[in-house]
Design a protein around this motif. Structure first.
Motif, short mmCIF file in Angstrom:
data_model
loop_
_atom_site.label_atom_id
_atom_site.label_comp_id
_atom_site.label_asym_id
_atom_site.label_seq_id
_atom_site.Cartn_x
_atom_site.Cartn_y
_atom_site.Cartn_z
N ALA A 1 0.83 -1.20 0.00
CA ALA A 1 0.00 0.00 0.00
C ALA A 1 0.86 1.26 0.00
N LYS A 2 0.37 2.28 -0.68
CA LYS A 2 1.04 3.58 -0.65
C LYS A 2 0.77 4.21 0.70
N LEU A 3 1.82 4.66 1.35
CA LEU A 3 1.69 5.24 2.68
C LEU A 3 1.74 6.77 2.59
N GLU A 4 0.98 7.40 3.48
CA GLU A 4 1.00 8.85 3.61
C GLU A 4 1.37 9.19 5.05
N THR A 5 1.86 10.40 5.25
CA THR A 5 2.26 10.84 6.59
C THR A 5 1.11 11.57 7.27
N VAL A 6 0.90 11.22 8.54
CA VAL A 6 -0.03 11.93 9.42
C VAL A 6 0.79 12.37 10.63
N GLU A 7 0.64 13.63 11.02
CA GLU A 7 1.29 14.11 12.23
C GLU A 7 0.22 14.53 13.23
N ARG B 1 4.59 11.30 14.49
CA ARG B 1 4.43 11.08 13.05
C ARG B 1 4.13 9.60 12.80
N PHE B 2 3.14 9.36 11.92
CA PHE B 2 2.74 8.01 11.54
C PHE B 2 2.72 7.89 10.02
N GLN B 3 3.11 6.74 9.53
CA GLN B 3 2.96 6.39 8.12
C GLN B 3 1.68 5.56 8.05
N VAL B 4 0.71 6.03 7.29
CA VAL B 4 -0.62 5.41 7.31
C VAL B 4 -1.07 4.97 5.93
N GLU B 5 -1.85 3.90 5.92
CA GLU B 5 -2.61 3.51 4.74
C GLU B 5 -3.89 4.34 4.77
N ILE B 6 -4.39 4.69 3.60
CA ILE B 6 -5.63 5.46 3.52
C ILE B 6 -6.78 4.52 3.19
N LYS C 1 -1.85 -9.21 12.06
CA LYS C 1 -1.25 -9.84 13.24
C LYS C 1 -0.38 -8.88 14.02
N SER C 2 -0.01 -7.76 13.41
CA SER C 2 0.84 -6.79 14.09
C SER C 2 0.66 -5.43 13.42
N LEU C 3 1.10 -4.39 14.11
CA LEU C 3 1.09 -3.03 13.59
C LEU C 3 2.28 -2.31 14.22
N ALA C 4 3.21 -1.86 13.41
CA ALA C 4 4.39 -1.16 13.92
C ALA C 4 3.97 0.10 14.66
N PRO C 5 4.77 0.54 15.63
CA PRO C 5 4.40 1.70 16.43
C PRO C 5 4.27 3.01 15.64
N ASP C 6 4.89 3.07 14.47
CA ASP C 6 4.82 4.29 13.66
C ASP C 6 3.90 4.13 12.45
N ARG C 7 3.06 3.12 12.45
CA ARG C 7 2.15 2.85 11.34
C ARG C 7 0.71 2.99 11.80
N GLY C 8 -0.20 3.06 10.83
CA GLY C 8 -1.61 3.13 11.16
C GLY C 8 -2.45 3.16 9.90
N MET C 9 -3.72 3.46 10.09
CA MET C 9 -4.65 3.59 8.97
C MET C 9 -5.51 4.82 9.23
#
Length: 153
Positions: A27-33, A42-47, A62-70
């Motif tokens: 997935a293409k990730l975007e930045t959310v602050e 700062r998080f790298q998120v899927e939209i 099964k997991s989600l890195a601490p700097d990732r999200g949706m």
């Protein structure tokens, strides 16, 4: 109002076999602050912009890195209510008002719980991050979220 149950039957099968994590990687990730009293997180998120993406969300991960999200985005402000059926990991669910301010936070939403978790008002976006991260970073209602869907201040 988003109801993940409507599309669960369509999306669930493929995700249960590990395709969810493979698609997440591609997935293409975007930045959310998030601007807090402690600084910026700062998080790298899927939209998740389509109804199908929103219904699937982070189910079967099964997991989600601490700097990732949706980040779930809406075309117009609306009330939202999420649940955790078929979600394997705890999440913090951050409801964001149209002006980019955090309206409410559901902290450490329990995996597999079907209890509705309402926003408590109109939102333009919802940020899901790993459970416990909002507390670790000092994220609170009223903090500002920076992303292209929210107005710049």
């Amino acid at each position: 109002m988003i109801d993940r149950r409507a599309i669960l039957a369509l999306a669930g099968g493929a995700w249960a076999f590990g395709f969810g994590e493979a698609l997440a990687a591609a997935a293409k990730l975007e930045t959310v602050e998030v601007v807090t009293s402690r600084g910026r997180a700062r998080f790298q998120v899927e939209i998740a912009a389509t109804q199908a993406e929103q219904a699937r969300g982070l189910m079967f991960r099964k997991s989600l890195a601490p700097d990732r999200g949706m980040l779930f985005t809406y075309k117009r402000p609306q009330p939202a209510s999420y649940w955790m059926k078929n979600t394997l990991i705890p999440l913090d669910i951050i409801y964001i008002q149209p002006d980019g301010r955090i309206l409410s936070i559901v902290r450490n939403a329990r995996p597999h719980d079907e209890t509705p978790l309402p926003s408590g008002g109109l939102v333009l976006g919802v940020l899901e991050i790993a459970g416990g991260r909002a507390a670790q970073l000092g994220i609170l209602p009223g903090d500002r979220v920076l992303h292209r869907i929210f107005p710049k201040v």
